[in-house]
Design a protein around this motif. Sequence first.
Motif, PDB file in Angstrom:
ATOM      1  N   ASP A 198     -15.394  45.654  32.588  1.00 62.82           N
ATOM      2  CA  ASP A 198     -15.122  44.378  33.276  1.00 62.82           C
ATOM      3  C   ASP A 198     -15.114  44.556  34.785  1.00 62.82           C
ATOM      4  O   ASP A 198     -15.299  43.608  35.546  1.00 62.82           O
ATOM      5  CB  ASP A 198     -13.754  43.820  32.858  1.00 62.82           C
ATOM      6  N   VAL A 199     -14.846  45.794  35.202  1.00 53.52           N
ATOM      7  CA  VAL A 199     -14.832  46.087  36.639  1.00 53.52           C
ATOM      8  C   VAL A 199     -16.193  46.642  37.076  1.00 53.52           C
ATOM      9  O   VAL A 199     -16.775  46.180  38.063  1.00 53.52           O
ATOM     10  CB  VAL A 199     -13.696  47.097  36.980  1.00 53.52           C
ATOM     11  N   TYR A 200     -16.701  47.617  36.334  1.00 53.24           N
ATOM     12  CA  TYR A 200     -17.925  48.286  36.762  1.00 53.24           C
ATOM     13  C   TYR A 200     -19.180  47.423  36.583  1.00 53.24           C
ATOM     14  O   TYR A 200     -20.133  47.555  37.341  1.00 53.24           O
ATOM     15  CB  TYR A 200     -18.075  49.639  36.047  1.00 53.24           C
ATOM     16  N   GLN A 201     -19.157  46.545  35.595  1.00 56.68           N
ATOM     17  CA  GLN A 201     -20.350  45.711  35.382  1.00 56.68           C
ATOM     18  C   GLN A 201     -20.612  44.815  36.603  1.00 56.68           C
ATOM     19  O   GLN A 201     -21.732  44.807  37.138  1.00 56.68           O
ATOM     20  CB  GLN A 201     -20.181  44.912  34.077  1.00 56.68           C
ATOM     21  N   PRO A 202     -19.580  44.078  37.128  1.00 55.69           N
ATOM     22  CA  PRO A 202     -19.832  43.282  38.341  1.00 55.69           C
ATOM     23  C   PRO A 202     -20.199  44.140  39.559  1.00 55.69           C
ATOM     24  O   PRO A 202     -20.990  43.714  40.402  1.00 55.69           O
ATOM     25  CB  PRO A 202     -18.501  42.569  38.590  1.00 55.69           C
ATOM     26  N   ILE A 203     -19.646  45.371  39.608  1.00 50.81           N
ATOM     27  CA  ILE A 203     -19.987  46.244  40.742  1.00 50.81           C
ATOM     28  C   ILE A 203     -21.470  46.613  40.676  1.00 50.81           C
ATOM     29  O   ILE A 203     -22.201  46.526  41.675  1.00 50.81           O
ATOM     30  CB  ILE A 203     -19.099  47.523  40.748  1.00 50.81           C
ATOM     31  N   ARG A 204     -21.920  47.002  39.463  1.00 51.63           N
ATOM     32  CA  ARG A 204     -23.341  47.363  39.306  1.00 51.63           C
ATOM     33  C   ARG A 204     -24.235  46.165  39.642  1.00 51.63           C
ATOM     34  O   ARG A 204     -25.263  46.306  40.317  1.00 51.63           O
ATOM     35  CB  ARG A 204     -23.608  47.846  37.870  1.00 51.63           C
ATOM     36  N   ALA A 205     -23.811  44.991  39.197  1.00 50.63           N
ATOM     37  CA  ALA A 205     -24.611  43.784  39.464  1.00 50.63           C
ATOM     38  C   ALA A 205     -24.717  43.549  40.969  1.00 50.63           C
ATOM     39  O   ALA A 205     -25.788  43.197  41.489  1.00 50.63           O
ATOM     40  CB  ALA A 205     -23.969  42.581  38.776  1.00 50.63           C
ATOM     41  N   SER A 206     -23.620  43.775  41.670  1.00 56.51           N
ATOM     42  CA  SER A 206     -23.639  43.564  43.125  1.00 56.51           C
ATOM     43  C   SER A 206     -24.544  44.577  43.825  1.00 56.51           C
ATOM     44  O   SER A 206     -25.264  44.244  44.762  1.00 56.51           O
ATOM     45  CB  SER A 206     -22.223  43.678  43.702  1.00 56.51           C
TER      46      SER A 206
END
Lengths: 394, 414
Positions: B339-347
Amino acid sequence: MLDNPYLDTIICIVLVFALLSILVSLIVEWWNAKIKQRGVFLQTIVRRILRDDLNHDYGYRIYQHPTINRMRRDENSYPYYISAEAFSTALIDTIAEDAAKDRYVLAEDGKTATRVNPSMNDPLGVRFVAGVMSMNESPMKRLFLNFIDRNGGRQKGEFDVHGLKAELGRWFDDHMDRASGEYKLKLKPKLMGIGMLVAIVLNVDSIHLMKVFMLDEPLRNSTVAAAEAAAGSWSATEGLPDTVRYRAIMDTLATMPDGNTVRTGGKDTMDLTVVRRIVSADNSTAGRDAVEVLDRLNRLKLPMGWDRADAPLSWFTGPEAMAGKTNNPTEAALLQYFDERNEPGLKQCFLWIVGILITGFSLSQGAPFWFATLLKLVNIRRAGVKPKSTTNAE
Amino acid sequence: MSRITNAHTHIFTGKFAPDYFFKVALPKALHNWADEIKAMLESRGIRWLVRGISRTAGKSNMQRYLNFIETGMEESQGDVFAKLRGSYTALGSDTRFIVLTLNMDYMGLQRSSHPGIEDQLKEVEELRRDYPDTVFPFVCVDPRHKQGQALVDWVAPMHQDLRFFGIKMYPALGYFPCDPRLTELYAWAEANEVPIMTHCTRMGVFYTGRLREVVPNDSAPCLGTGDPANPVDPELDAINKRLNRFMYNDFTSGKGQSKYGCNLFLNPRNFIPVLNRFPKLKLCFAHFGGDDEIMGDPKEVRTKGIDTTNFHTEIKELMKKYPNVYTDISYTLFNDKEDVYQPIRASINDPVIGGRVLFGTDYYMTLQEAPEVQLWQLCQTKLQPVLFDKIAVTNTNAYLRSKFFPDPPGTRFV
């Protein structure tokens, strides 16, 4: 010679307080050494002297200077003593360093940046003046400027660094003189606490001691003899450091005969086996000296220490009547007093607590105070009455 | 492989925190004991005890906290840095570190005997002398310390001499980032492309006094637009509305609630007047808003309607709108949830903002969560080499680049 049982009793009590005060001082010094109190206090004072809210915390910074930093035994301790020379060297270097800031200069190809510090080649005096001039206006800056002006002025080449160093050293020493008074004041609550602890651990009830000295003439006489010897040592070593004077007193008392008491079957006041074991494990000078003090007190055969047959433990274990067991009337009077004291009761309990509090408070006054008092009392005793002429007696 | 840069580390020790620092952690009833508690923690005995316990085996929460406290109680910043560097050199990594100083001198109004920011900077400079090619310090500014041109005059030589490489801000310590006393600094930083790093998560230390002491009026101090025809920035109205919600709500304005009240200063939207006036300012919002904001955790200030902003979403919006707005994933990276790393990767993969996400760990604050080695290895595993290299090498080099330091990957300090 004034032969007054009241004066003699007071002399005996003062000797006990003086010897126990040495013990308290040793414990406080040992504890301070353990927690590095002296070094921390010195650091606080140095930082206070050099505090400058508008510039740097020079006190903090001089402790990072190699001259002072290398004096530390480990990362958890500060030096106990800083000489005026070391202080002024570190301070001058620290301020001089502010004038010599590092710069990194990019080479023409832009790939290498080299550290340069042209001011580093200037003489120390020039860098110190530049360092002071770069400070924000503050009382500390004005003080340093005055130091500079008194030592040749701010012009390049005129400034006498050695003069400044000497003046800073004197300034530091003045502060240290005041700081040692402050340190003693700071120790006062600790002395009081340790004094109370010693009074409780050794069960030194001043009121009880006074009554026993009054009733037990042989004990009083032997203790007065020890007191006179101790006062003589104190007087003979005047001007020497306190530790040397304490040592002389211990050596003198070692030559004195053991205390004498009217009570038959007298025993040591305290069993020092455990204390000796602890001290040998710690292996500190203060510990060994403390055992020596306890040993001297033991040999005086004083009515202190913990015993199941004596108050206050007797209040819980059940007192045992002793007065009827002797035919000696002097001993009977003394044992009668012991019997009364060993009986549990509100009055006995109250007197014991007051006696312990008096001891604890008295021990916080410090050994020098009690030895000076002892000397005065012994002089009064010696000067009281002229000895009778032997020819008249005949 | 090029050298990686950790864009967010701290090495300041507890000595640089005010005597009353522990007000941030103590309940109101114990505030008067804050000085004594700090002195006690700094005493030899407690240090020895903490060191002893924290070095025993185990990974309990208590041990992590003790490890964090032990690091904060180190004798010098050099000692803290040695630990940080050791975490990387042990694995053969020649990492560079952006070392963020912190000015805590104004986090309350009481007197304190701690060494101030000048001494902290001096110690960092000395450390840089020993590791010129590894330590890249940022200087922490506070408008209550120096203001206007005086602040520029203080900061500029440090950058010209390549002693410092950027500016650190921590508004939660009691000031608005749009404070007009910072205008000259922003102008200078924009003109010289000097990077700024600002704390941006609802966690962390905060101003310990009453909010009224630093916000005497019901209007936030705010720099103008520079346009004489329309001098007031339109965002000021929203800032003031938020300010009034904070000041007149018992939850945030009551005694001892400055912890919540300081959300007022932190809000990334407080930078909008700054960015409107200086749109090319190189500004990094640290922590990407925080892992809790990324996951959209319910926050009391949000549920009570006082501050409805989601810092993470807001930072992304600002990154899209302003070309030099950056963010870093420091501290946030400890949370290994997808939930944290997925948005980071997307960014990072985003074509617009992906070049402005930075790698950083927030050492030694993160010792409360995990050892440093574990964290940067977790980050590498979660992002895979391509994305990790992008944020730790390419992006950080672009962020560090300024007129004073034009070639971060190519320059070697000797």
